[in-house]
Design a protein around this motif. Sequence first.
Motif, PDB file in Angstrom:
ATOM      1  N   LEU A  35       0.854  -1.185   0.000  1.00 50.97           N
ATOM      2  CA  LEU A  35       0.000   0.000   0.000  1.00 50.97           C
ATOM      3  C   LEU A  35       0.887   1.232   0.000  1.00 50.97           C
ATOM      4  N   VAL A  36       0.793   2.031  -1.052  1.00 44.19           N
ATOM      5  CA  VAL A  36       1.571   3.264  -1.161  1.00 44.19           C
ATOM      6  C   VAL A  36       0.656   4.433  -0.833  1.00 44.19           C
ATOM      7  N   VAL A  37       0.995   5.183   0.198  1.00 42.80           N
ATOM      8  CA  VAL A  37       0.206   6.329   0.643  1.00 42.80           C
ATOM      9  C   VAL A  37       0.934   7.597   0.212  1.00 42.80           C
ATOM     10  N   VAL A  38       0.263   8.449  -0.543  1.00 37.83           N
ATOM     11  CA  VAL A  38       0.876   9.670  -1.063  1.00 37.83           C
ATOM     12  C   VAL A  38       0.205  10.868  -0.407  1.00 37.83           C
ATOM     13  N   THR A  39       0.980  11.624   0.368  1.00 35.33           N
ATOM     14  CA  THR A  39       0.421  12.771   1.076  1.00 35.33           C
ATOM     15  C   THR A  39       1.523  13.779   1.326  1.00 35.33           C
ATOM     16  N   ASP A  40       1.158  14.909   1.924  1.00 35.04           N
ATOM     17  CA  ASP A  40       2.142  15.911   2.306  1.00 35.04           C
ATOM     18  C   ASP A  40       2.582  15.665   3.738  1.00 35.04           C
ATOM     19  N   ASP A  41       3.757  16.152   4.060  1.00 39.29           N
ATOM     20  CA  ASP A  41       4.281  16.009   5.413  1.00 39.29           C
ATOM     21  C   ASP A  41       3.587  17.029   6.312  1.00 39.29           C
ATOM     22  N   GLY A  42       2.530  16.598   6.991  1.00 37.78           N
ATOM     23  CA  GLY A  42       1.746  17.500   7.822  1.00 37.78           C
ATOM     24  C   GLY A  42       0.806  16.719   8.709  1.00 37.78           C
ATOM     25  N   PRO A  43      -0.244  17.371   9.219  1.00 36.80           N
ATOM     26  CA  PRO A  43      -1.177  16.700  10.142  1.00 36.80           C
ATOM     27  C   PRO A  43      -1.846  15.467   9.558  1.00 36.80           C
ATOM     28  N   LEU A  44      -2.083  15.469   8.236  1.00 33.73           N
ATOM     29  CA  LEU A  44      -2.760  14.333   7.614  1.00 33.73           C
ATOM     30  C   LEU A  44      -1.895  13.081   7.616  1.00 33.73           C
ATOM     31  N   LEU A  45      -0.585  13.249   7.739  1.00 34.71           N
ATOM     32  CA  LEU A  45       0.339  12.116   7.648  1.00 34.71           C
ATOM     33  C   LEU A  45       0.042  11.058   8.705  1.00 34.71           C
ATOM     34  N   GLU A  46       0.016  11.452   9.967  1.00 38.47           N
ATOM     35  CA  GLU A  46      -0.179  10.471  11.040  1.00 38.47           C
ATOM     36  C   GLU A  46      -1.570   9.866  11.005  1.00 38.47           C
ATOM     37  N   ARG A  47      -2.584  10.662  10.634  1.00 44.11           N
ATOM     38  CA  ARG A  47      -3.937  10.110  10.531  1.00 44.11           C
ATOM     39  C   ARG A  47      -4.002   9.054   9.435  1.00 44.11           C
ATOM     40  N   SER A  48      -3.282   9.294   8.350  1.00 46.19           N
ATOM     41  CA  SER A  48      -3.266   8.329   7.252  1.00 46.19           C
ATOM     42  C   SER A  48      -2.557   7.043   7.665  1.00 46.19           C
ATOM     43  N   ILE A  49      -1.450   7.185   8.394  1.00 45.09           N
ATOM     44  CA  ILE A  49      -0.730   5.994   8.856  1.00 45.09           C
ATOM     45  C   ILE A  49      -1.594   5.199   9.826  1.00 45.09           C
ATOM     46  N   ASP A  50      -2.304   5.888  10.713  1.00 43.01           N
ATOM     47  CA  ASP A  50      -3.188   5.183  11.655  1.00 43.01           C
ATOM     48  C   ASP A  50      -4.271   4.406  10.899  1.00 43.01           C
ATOM     49  N   ALA A  51      -4.862   5.034   9.875  1.00 47.29           N
ATOM     50  CA  ALA A  51      -5.900   4.346   9.098  1.00 47.29           C
ATOM     51  C   ALA A  51      -5.327   3.146   8.360  1.00 47.29           C
ATOM     52  N   ALA A  52      -4.130   3.303   7.797  1.00 47.51           N
ATOM     53  CA  ALA A  52      -3.490   2.188   7.085  1.00 47.51           C
ATOM     54  C   ALA A  52      -3.161   1.054   8.051  1.00 47.51           C
ATOM     55  N   ASN A  53      -2.707   1.391   9.253  1.00 46.37           N
ATOM     56  CA  ASN A  53      -2.412   0.357  10.255  1.00 46.37           C
ATOM     57  C   ASN A  53      -3.660  -0.428  10.633  1.00 46.37           C
ATOM     58  N   GLU A  54      -4.784   0.280  10.802  1.00 45.06           N
ATOM     59  CA  GLU A  54      -6.029  -0.410  11.133  1.00 45.06           C
ATOM     60  C   GLU A  54      -6.459  -1.327   9.986  1.00 45.06           C
ATOM     61  N   ALA A  55      -6.378  -0.824   8.762  1.00 45.80           N
ATOM     62  CA  ALA A  55      -6.769  -1.643   7.608  1.00 45.80           C
ATOM     63  C   ALA A  55      -5.852  -2.845   7.438  1.00 45.80           C
ATOM     64  N   SER A  56      -4.575  -2.704   7.850  1.00 45.23           N
ATOM     65  CA  SER A  56      -3.615  -3.796   7.678  1.00 45.23           C
ATOM     66  C   SER A  56      -3.930  -4.988   8.576  1.00 45.23           C
TER      67      SER A  56
END
Length: 314
Positions: A35-56
């Motif tokens: 899963l490749v997550v493409v985002t900017d280095d900012g507040p959305l980064l950690e929220r995206s990683i948390d969502a990816a971890n849950e989906a994993s």
Amino acid sequence: MIIDLPSSNTSAVNRKLVELRESGGVFALGRVLTLVVVTDDGPLLERSIDAANEASREHPCRVIVLARGQRKASPRLDAQIRVGGDAGASEVIVLRGYGPLAAEEAGAGMVMPLLLPDAPVVAWWPGDAPASVADDPVGKLAQRRITDALAAKNPSKAFEQRRKNYADGDTDLTWTRLTNWRSQLAAAMDVPPWEAVTSAVVAGEAVSPSTELMAGWLAAELDVKVRRSPSETENGLSLVRLSRPSGPIELARPDGRTAKLTQPGQPERLIALARRAVSDCLAEELRRLDPDEVYRDALAGVSLVTRGRTPVKV
């Protein structure tokens, strides 16, 4: 466990992964996709990683996060590896590119050496996405490309880009948020009397890609006149009314959490229908790698929908 690799490169990241595997066990085995997550280095980064971890936890995978940094900075790649409790059921590789390494082309080049061999690739843009994700350098590496028009800075513009530039393999989380709505409506129509729908009304807040998709889906699947109207509430999609000779089927969600289903010959029912979490939507999309023809048809069906100006009371 989090390992930082400042001013690094993909070769060093790969070596560190091998070292961790040899010293810590087989945490990298059994992965079903990248899963490749493409985002900017900012507040959305950690929220995206948390969502990816849950989906994993449902789809063990390698998560590669392209966190685009300052484009005017000097060229530098700061890498980070997360395993164990900091990575759900996956391993997370965060690549922060600066300067030229923050460009889309460079991101694809950094991802390629880190992809799992012989495993599908899914790309996810949790915020703003390119106008055509299928033509994006990272998108070209992926079998499935996931966007979220609702999370974009301009949801209406993002949704129109998804419509205009759809390619097989594309999907959007605004569509996935409709799964429970579509299931409830399909179940309501599968009980007596079995009558054809003659027209439909879909109401939601003015800027609501999910409301647009619901109207498009009904227009494409039922081949009837569908009117998309604004609603008096601001909770996204708030009402679907399907007209039939014996009376309408109506699914209304005024508070954004609980819906009321009414239909002829049946008692009113209250249904939990809160907006789904991003992690739940992401996990659902990772279950399939083939093109979503129903989503494609819903996008096309939006052009068949008529527009109402009078707000619908829910």
